[in-house]
Scaffold this active site. Structure first.
Site, mmCIF file in Angstrom:
data_model
loop_
_atom_site.group_PDB
_atom_site.id
_atom_site.type_symbol
_atom_site.label_atom_id
_atom_site.label_comp_id
_atom_site.label_asym_id
_atom_site.label_seq_id
_atom_site.Cartn_x
_atom_site.Cartn_y
_atom_site.Cartn_z
ATOM 1 N N CYS A 199 0.857 -1.177 0.000
ATOM 2 C CA CYS A 199 0.000 0.000 0.000
ATOM 3 C C CYS A 199 0.895 1.228 0.000
ATOM 4 C CB CYS A 199 -0.873 0.008 1.241
ATOM 5 S SG CYS A 199 -1.810 -1.508 1.435
ATOM 6 N N ARG A 233 1.872 1.314 -6.039
ATOM 7 C CA ARG A 233 2.102 0.360 -4.941
ATOM 8 C C ARG A 233 0.840 -0.422 -4.595
ATOM 9 N NH1 ARG A 233 6.734 1.349 -1.854
ATOM 10 N NH2 ARG A 233 5.813 0.161 -0.176
ATOM 11 N N TRP A 282 -3.869 -1.889 -1.393
ATOM 12 C CA TRP A 282 -3.842 -3.131 -2.161
ATOM 13 C C TRP A 282 -4.380 -4.175 -1.195
ATOM 14 C CZ3 TRP A 282 -1.368 -7.940 -1.823
ATOM 15 C CH2 TRP A 282 -1.336 -8.698 -2.999
ATOM 16 N N ASN A 308 0.463 0.109 6.264
ATOM 17 C CA ASN A 308 0.990 -0.726 5.195
ATOM 18 C C ASN A 308 1.611 -1.954 5.852
ATOM 19 O OD1 ASN A 308 2.216 -1.817 2.953
ATOM 20 N ND2 ASN A 308 3.848 -0.285 2.836
ATOM 21 N N GLY A 309 1.164 -3.150 5.491
ATOM 22 C CA GLY A 309 1.712 -4.366 6.111
ATOM 23 C C GLY A 309 0.587 -5.273 6.560
ATOM 24 N N GLU A 327 10.126 -15.799 -18.097
ATOM 25 C CA GLU A 327 9.925 -14.354 -17.904
ATOM 26 C C GLU A 327 8.954 -13.800 -18.952
ATOM 27 O OE1 GLU A 327 10.238 -12.317 -15.677
ATOM 28 O OE2 GLU A 327 10.303 -10.345 -16.598
ATOM 29 N N LYS A 346 5.446 -11.930 -18.028
ATOM 30 C CA LYS A 346 5.105 -10.594 -18.524
ATOM 31 C C LYS A 346 3.735 -10.611 -19.188
ATOM 32 C CE LYS A 346 7.159 -8.544 -16.871
ATOM 33 N NZ LYS A 346 8.234 -8.899 -16.023
ATOM 34 N N GLU A 363 0.807 -11.212 -16.648
ATOM 35 C CA GLU A 363 0.624 -10.078 -15.730
ATOM 36 C C GLU A 363 -0.202 -8.952 -16.344
ATOM 37 O OE1 GLU A 363 4.775 -9.000 -14.813
ATOM 38 O OE2 GLU A 363 4.065 -8.623 -12.799
ATOM 39 N N HIS A 365 6.590 -34.927 -21.660
ATOM 40 C CA HIS A 365 6.345 -35.621 -20.386
ATOM 41 C C HIS A 365 4.993 -35.245 -19.780
ATOM 42 C CE1 HIS A 365 10.291 -37.381 -20.491
ATOM 43 N NE2 HIS A 365 10.815 -36.186 -20.727
ATOM 44 N N LYS A 400 3.305 -3.190 -7.083
ATOM 45 C CA LYS A 400 4.708 -3.131 -7.477
ATOM 46 C C LYS A 400 5.609 -3.748 -6.423
ATOM 47 C CE LYS A 400 8.161 -1.988 -10.029
ATOM 48 N NZ LYS A 400 8.394 -2.910 -11.151
HETATM 49 C C1 AGP Z 1 7.469 -8.657 -12.212
HETATM 50 O O1 AGP Z 1 6.957 -8.164 -13.388
HETATM 51 C C2 AGP Z 1 6.639 -8.676 -11.064
HETATM 52 N N1 AGP Z 1 5.670 -7.717 -10.950
HETATM 53 C C3 AGP Z 1 7.068 -9.417 -9.824
HETATM 54 O O2 AGP Z 1 7.182 -10.744 -10.191
HETATM 55 C C4 AGP Z 1 8.381 -8.968 -9.132
HETATM 56 O O3 AGP Z 1 9.472 -9.242 -9.947
HETATM 57 C C5 AGP Z 1 8.493 -9.675 -7.779
HETATM 58 O O4 AGP Z 1 7.405 -9.330 -6.973
HETATM 59 C C6 AGP Z 1 9.780 -9.362 -7.062
HETATM 60 O O5 AGP Z 1 9.893 -8.005 -6.756
HETATM 61 P P1 AGP Z 1 11.271 -7.386 -6.313
HETATM 62 O O6 AGP Z 1 12.224 -7.546 -7.448
HETATM 63 O O7 AGP Z 1 10.971 -5.956 -6.023
HETATM 64 O O8 AGP Z 1 11.742 -8.140 -5.110
#
Ligand code: AGP
Length: 610
Positions: A2, A27, A74, A100-101, A483, A487, A490, A506, A605
């Site tokens: 958050c 965030r 969030w 936040n937390g 990766e 992407k 997401e 397999h 994020k």
């Molecule tokens: C990547 O596109 C992500 N949104 C997510 O997987 C991110 O890489 C992951 O949460 C790790 O974050 P960090 O690198 O800030 O630790």
């Protein structure tokens, strides 16, 4: 996760907080709210949805004052409704908090507050207990009440609190991970959960350390340790520009950050390579003796950073000949890894605040490991908790989908691998020189991918309606496939899968039908023939196959339905270049699908909850 912003001064708290929340919206962004204190009165407005929705509810000039706190949420506990949005307020309406937390013991506290004090709860959140607890302990000193309440809370949190009966200040406290930054500028005192919120006002900030309490007033910022002793803290100077955290003409932060990769990699290399090609990592304290005694390396990370770790493993094992295991941070500390004082743990994190990684790091240190972190955000919690830090210098990454952080992580890990190899004498200077030259060439190769986007746009137009997309490769292409798939899912919400191509037969091959769109990654020269067999297997099951090849080796393109190309480069450099192709593919598909590219649903994020 958050976003928190607070202001205490003489100006408009509403304006300062809204501007701060805008820069922190990445965030968390499912609801937001603001509490204002003015002449002994506390007023709160909240709204579900994006910040725009809240802004529409607070246009009246009466809702403003000199002190206030705000929050973008969030959701973790309770749906993203107006009731669950922060700030949460004590039952008498005198105290408001933003959090936040996660409060792990909130159920017990809630039961106690209901049973013993008749408190009526209005939200489903864990955070609401904090407001009621502080009220319970408040007599005439907000700081004392916050401390007493904080002592009851288990979990990780950053809190900011205002009180109508103590109207001139914000009391903030940080425990276990959740980041908190404070500052003082001409306009007054500020507190926030991340630097971009403060950058329009000052570049000199106080990092509130774990366990510390901050008092923010229009006169300044005071920091106290857990025992209540006033701390002296030098301010941290932020040397990146506000423009770096703004879109400057791009439609999305993700697009801007994809385009920034050549410059980000140049910057990362410039900080760690001398003109004559020496790797400048002596400050990491990785001595020859230490490396000689290192029995194993664990790379620990989440999401995109984990994928960078997969390639880091290949490179460290290849160049330094030290065994490496790659672990997901969320699994690492629960599986009792074999750690001794001869173990090196490498944590990779863009934000440096990811709770899973931070906790894995702490656990590794408790068990005696040395920790080197590869981090983008200077002064972040992971950086500060590590023995040694390699900063990636990608600049602020705002889009939820990580792009430039990933490619700079790769380049950083390659340099670390080479440095270790040279120290251990398992790599010759000539071998190192070849890879260094390759790395120096990556910005130009990525620029070529950026400049030749027509094919990517064409593929996106052809396939953006597909519901099943596969990415498969071999060797170093496996991490790129992972990766690329992350992407795509997401930001487009397409069901995408990544697989080591040899694994298809397999089990996963059962999913291959004519509706499947299949990306065959073929940048690893010695595995070409193997990939060719996989493409044939896919074609035999009528999947639509597009091969991604190096321009100098298009063999696979003939077997596939279509082909796209990356510029010629070595197999080791290919992952750094090929991923840019897939970042752009995901970006264009998301655009065509009309997605919220920078703020995809359900994601944040910086993941500061476990
Ligand atoms: C990547 O596109 C992500 N949104 C997510 O997987 C991110 O890489 C992951 O949460 C790790 O974050 P960090 O690198 O800030 O630790």
């Amino acid at each position: 996760m958050c976003g928190i912003v607070g202001y205490a001064g003489e100006g408009s708290a509403k304006a300062m907080i809204v501007s701060g929340l805008r820069s922190l919206e990445y965030r968390g962004y499912d609801s937001s709210g603001i509490a204002i204190v003015k002449r002994g009165r506390l007023t709160v407005r909240k709204e579900s949805g994006k910040l725009k929705a809240l802004e529409a509810r607070i246009t009246d000039p009466d809702f403003d004052g000199p002190v206030g706190i705000g929050h973008t949420r969030w959701a973790t506990h309770g749906a993203p409704t107006r009731e669950n949005a922060h700030p949460h307020v004590s039952a008498d309406g005198r105290i408001a908090i933003v959090h936040n937390g996660i409060i792990e013991n909130y159920m017990d506290i809630k039961a106690e507050l209901i049973r013993d004090h008749g408190v009526e709860f209005v939200s489903e959140t864990d955070s609401e207990v904090i407001a009621h607890l502080i009220r319970l302990y408040f007599e005439d000193d907000l700081v004392l009440a916050v401390r007493k309440a904080a002592d009851r809370l288990h979990g990780s949190y950053a809190l900011a609190v205002v009180c109508a009966d103590d109207p001139d200040r914000i009391v903030a406290i940080r425990r276990n991970a959740a980041p908190l930054i404070a500052a003082h500028c001409e306009e007054g005192g500020l507190i926030a959960s991340d630097i971009p919120a403060l950058l329009p006002y000052t570049r000199d900030v106080y990092i509130v350390e774990d366990g510390e309490l901050a008092i923010v007033t229009k006169q300044g910022v005071e920091l106290y340790d857990e025992d209540g002793t006033r701390m002296k803290r030098t301010r941290t100077h932020i040397d990146w520009d506000i423009a770096a955290a703004e879109k400057v003409g791009y439609d999305h932060f993700m697009q801007k950050e994809i385009y920034e990769q050549p410059a980000a990699i140049r910057e990362t290399l410039a900080r760690r390579l001398s003109k004559d090609g020496r790797i400048l990592l002596d400050d990491l304290g990785l001595t020859k003796e230490e490396l000689g005694q290192t029995d194993r390396i664990y790379i620990v990370a989440c999401g995109t950073a984990y994928h960078a770790g997969l390639l880091g493993k290949t490179m460290i094992e290849r160049y330094a000949k030290i065994p490496v295991e790659v672990d997901r941070s969320s699994e690492f500390r629960y599986r009792e890894p074999l750690i001794t004082d001869q173990t090196l743990v490498i944590c990779i994190s863009q934000s440096g605040e990811t709770t899973d990684t931070l906790e894995a790091l702490r656990d590794a240190k408790r068990r005696g490991a040395r920790v080197l972190s590869v981090v983008n955000v200077v002064g972040s919690s992971i950086a500060r908790a590590s023995d040694h830090v390699f900063y990636t210098w990608a600049g602020p990454e705002i889009a939820v989908a990580s792009t430039k952080a990933y490619t700079t992580q790769l380049v950083s890990l390659y340099l670390i691998a080479l440095y270790m190899g040279l120290m251990c004498k398992t790599t010759t200077k000539d071998e190192a020189a070849v890879l260094i030259e390759g790395l120096r060439g990556t910005p130009a190769l990525i620029q070529e991918v950026l400049d030749g986007q027509d094919k990517i746009v064409e593929l996106a137009k052809q396939h953006y309606k597909k519901e099943k997309i596969f990415f498969a490769g071999r060797g170093m292409d496996v991490a790129t496939a992972e990766e690329a798939s992350l992407k795509l899912k997401e930001i487009t919400y397409i069901n995408s899968f990544a697989i080591a191509a040899g694994e298809l037969k397999h089990g996963t091959i059962a999913l291959i039908t004519k509706d499947v769109f299949f990306f065959a990654l073929a940048t690893q020269t010695k595995l070409y023939d193997k990939m060719l067999s996989n493409v044939k297997e896919m074609k035999a099951r009528q999947a639509q196959v597009v091969a991604l090849c190096k321009v100098s080796d298009p063999r696979l393109s003939e077997a596939a339905d279509d082909a796209a190309f990356i510029p010629d480069c070595s197999d080791e450099i290919a992952p750094v270049v090929a991923i840019v192709f897939f970042q752009l593919f995901a970006y264009h598909v998301a655009r065509l699908r009309g997605r919220e590219i920078d703020q995809p649903r359900n994601l944040a994020k910086s993941v500061t909850v476990e």
